[in-house]
Scaffold this active site. Structure first.
Site, PDB file in Angstrom:
ATOM      1  N   ASN A  78       0.863  -1.178   0.000  1.00  0.00           N
ATOM      2  CA  ASN A  78       0.000   0.000   0.000  1.00  0.00           C
ATOM      3  C   ASN A  78       0.901   1.229   0.000  1.00  0.00           C
ATOM      4  O   ASN A  78       1.473   1.577   1.031  1.00  0.00           O
ATOM      5  CB  ASN A  78      -0.892  -0.037   1.257  1.00  0.00           C
ATOM      6  CG  ASN A  78      -1.738   1.219   1.399  1.00  0.00           C
ATOM      7  OD1 ASN A  78      -1.799   2.045   0.488  1.00  0.00           O
ATOM      8  ND2 ASN A  78      -2.396   1.359   2.535  1.00  0.00           N
ATOM      9  N   LYS A 108       0.053   4.243  -0.367  1.00  0.00           N
ATOM     10  CA  LYS A 108      -0.598   5.427   0.204  1.00  0.00           C
ATOM     11  C   LYS A 108      -0.376   6.651  -0.701  1.00  0.00           C
ATOM     12  O   LYS A 108      -0.390   6.506  -1.913  1.00  0.00           O
ATOM     13  CB  LYS A 108      -0.107   5.652   1.643  1.00  0.00           C
ATOM     14  CG  LYS A 108      -0.295   4.386   2.492  1.00  0.00           C
ATOM     15  CD  LYS A 108      -0.143   4.597   3.962  1.00  0.00           C
ATOM     16  CE  LYS A 108      -0.352   3.274   4.684  1.00  0.00           C
ATOM     17  NZ  LYS A 108      -0.293   3.418   6.136  1.00  0.00           N
ATOM     18  N   HIS A 116      -9.771   1.065   4.538  1.00  0.00           N
ATOM     19  CA  HIS A 116      -8.517   1.276   5.277  1.00  0.00           C
ATOM     20  C   HIS A 116      -8.772   2.224   6.456  1.00  0.00           C
ATOM     21  O   HIS A 116      -9.573   3.153   6.342  1.00  0.00           O
ATOM     22  CB  HIS A 116      -7.453   1.855   4.338  1.00  0.00           C
ATOM     23  CG  HIS A 116      -6.096   1.859   4.955  1.00  0.00           C
ATOM     24  ND1 HIS A 116      -5.710   2.822   5.860  1.00  0.00           N
ATOM     25  CD2 HIS A 116      -5.052   0.994   4.850  1.00  0.00           C
ATOM     26  CE1 HIS A 116      -4.470   2.553   6.265  1.00  0.00           C
ATOM     27  NE2 HIS A 116      -4.051   1.451   5.665  1.00  0.00           N
ATOM     28  N   GLU A 172      -7.155   4.629   7.600  1.00  0.00           N
ATOM     29  CA  GLU A 172      -6.914   6.057   7.333  1.00  0.00           C
ATOM     30  C   GLU A 172      -8.127   6.690   6.664  1.00  0.00           C
ATOM     31  O   GLU A 172      -8.403   7.874   6.847  1.00  0.00           O
ATOM     32  CB  GLU A 172      -5.634   6.221   6.492  1.00  0.00           C
ATOM     33  CG  GLU A 172      -4.396   5.992   7.362  1.00  0.00           C
ATOM     34  CD  GLU A 172      -3.159   5.523   6.625  1.00  0.00           C
ATOM     35  OE1 GLU A 172      -3.120   5.549   5.388  1.00  0.00           O
ATOM     36  OE2 GLU A 172      -2.211   5.113   7.331  1.00  0.00           O
ATOM     37  N   GLU A 188      -5.622  -4.866  10.633  1.00  0.00           N
ATOM     38  CA  GLU A 188      -4.646  -3.800  10.826  1.00  0.00           C
ATOM     39  C   GLU A 188      -4.997  -3.001  12.072  1.00  0.00           C
ATOM     40  O   GLU A 188      -5.813  -2.071  11.999  1.00  0.00           O
ATOM     41  CB  GLU A 188      -4.642  -2.859   9.613  1.00  0.00           C
ATOM     42  CG  GLU A 188      -4.275  -3.525   8.314  1.00  0.00           C
ATOM     43  CD  GLU A 188      -3.683  -2.517   7.334  1.00  0.00           C
ATOM     44  OE1 GLU A 188      -2.540  -2.702   6.933  1.00  0.00           O
ATOM     45  OE2 GLU A 188      -4.374  -1.532   7.022  1.00  0.00           O
ATOM     46  N   GLY A 201       1.922   2.639  10.704  1.00  0.00           N
ATOM     47  CA  GLY A 201       2.815   3.779  10.524  1.00  0.00           C
ATOM     48  C   GLY A 201       3.497   4.239  11.803  1.00  0.00           C
ATOM     49  O   GLY A 201       4.080   5.311  11.845  1.00  0.00           O
ATOM     50  N   SER A 249       3.064  -1.655  10.463  1.00  0.00           N
ATOM     51  CA  SER A 249       4.511  -1.621  10.716  1.00  0.00           C
ATOM     52  C   SER A 249       5.206  -2.941  10.382  1.00  0.00           C
ATOM     53  O   SER A 249       6.147  -3.346  11.063  1.00  0.00           O
ATOM     54  CB  SER A 249       4.797  -1.194  12.166  1.00  0.00           C
ATOM     55  OG  SER A 249       4.338   0.126  12.385  1.00  0.00           O
TER      56      SER A 249
HETATM   57  P1  PGA Z   1       2.463   0.585   7.661  1.00  0.00           P
HETATM   58  O1  PGA Z   1       1.018   0.700   6.979  1.00  0.00           O
HETATM   59  O2  PGA Z   1       3.079  -0.694   7.169  1.00  0.00           O
HETATM   60  O3  PGA Z   1       3.205   1.805   7.213  1.00  0.00           O
HETATM   61  O4  PGA Z   1       2.233   0.538   9.134  1.00  0.00           O
HETATM   62  C1  PGA Z   1       0.213  -0.431   6.813  1.00  0.00           C
HETATM   63  C2  PGA Z   1      -1.086  -0.041   6.171  1.00  0.00           C
HETATM   64  O5  PGA Z   1      -1.609   1.035   6.479  1.00  0.00           O
HETATM   65  O6  PGA Z   1      -1.625  -0.770   5.335  1.00  0.00           O
END
Ligand code: PGA
Length: 263
Positions: free
Chosen positions: A9, A11, A95, A97, A169, A175, A215
């Protein structure tokens, strides 16, 4: 045996000028029998990534990071699932976010999942608790609610035939550099399959791949893939780094071989 999936992803990173090259590099560094690879760049980079991968490695799937819940209409700035046909074969839906920043509710996510399925896309449906939920001992309840709500109205057999995937997640791990433990993540993926069973998914509950996300790096991927109930990862930050992707997919190859998927 369930499929092993590593989904990137990206982003809000990369541009149409550099995304194709990054996709090509990652593709060439992650050839690993039996592992399903997917790259989800920003919408504006989908064409570049599709073209680069069609040329470099057509085995790598391309995915969108979102789809709209309507088919068409006066929705300025939005992208409907049917518009993505020919560009992608996957779509991340719900997601955290987007749940946080775009106010996406489970009911809205469920509509998006249906739109993605109707367009022939493979949805990666994201669920996960916030830190306060976990600290209050509510993680299971919250995720159970999200799973049922986000898949409301989705026929289990349709989901299975389309290759629907769920990503667990935990919001506090995304993140932050603070990943869940493999054991905790596996307990949640088990709980997700229990929710699917509770929602009447029967055997499809066991057949549905469930990924961990939050992460994930080449240094911790083994901890997750050591858990039989975890079928891969949705990778954010590390997915922009070819070295990291090489390590992550390389480890996924061990799981794919152990599951007899490597051919
Ligand atoms: P990250 O994001 O690996 O940067 O923690 C994972 C995600 O949001 O899919």
């Amino acid at each position: 045996m369930r499929e092993v999936v590593i989904a990137a992803n990206w982003k809000m990173h990369t541009t149409p000028a550099d995304a194709g090259e990054l996709a090509r590099t990652i593709a060439s560094r992650t050839r690993e029998a039996g592992v399903t690879r997917v790259i989800c760049p920003p919408f504006v980079c989908l064409g570049a990534v599709r073209d680069a991968l069609a040329d470099a490695d057509p085995d790598v799937g391309v995915g969108a990071q979102n789809v709209h819940h309507e088919l068409a209409g006066a929705f300025t700035g939005e992208i409907a699932a049917p518009m993505l046909v020919g560009l992608v074969t996957w779509a991340i839906v719900g997601h955290s976010e987007r749940r946080r920043d775009a106010g996406e509710t489970d009911a809205l996510v469920a509509r998006k999942v249906s739109r993605a399925l109707d367009a022939g896309l493979r949805p990666i449906v994201c669920v996960g608790e916030r830190l306060e939920d976990r600290e209050a001992g509510r993680a299971n309840d919250v995720v159970d609610h999200q799973v049922r709500g986000s898949l409301e109205g989705v026929e289990p057999v349709v989901a299975r035939d389309a290759g629907l995937v769920i990503a667990y997640e935990p919001v506090w791990a995304i993140g932050t550099g603070r990943n869940a433990s493999g054991l905790d993540a596996a307990a949640m993926t088990d709980a997700i399959r229990a929710s699917l069973e509770g929602a009447g998914w029967g055997a499809v509950a066991t057949e549905t791949p469930v990924l961990y996300g939050g992460s994930v790096t080449s240094a911790n991927i083994a901890e997750f893939l050591a858990e039989p109930s975890i079928d891969g990862a949705l990778v954010g930050g590390a997915s922009l780094k070819p070295d990291e992707m090489a390590g992550i997919v390389g480890r996924a190859g061990i799981t794919a071989r152990a599951r007899g998927l490597a051919g």
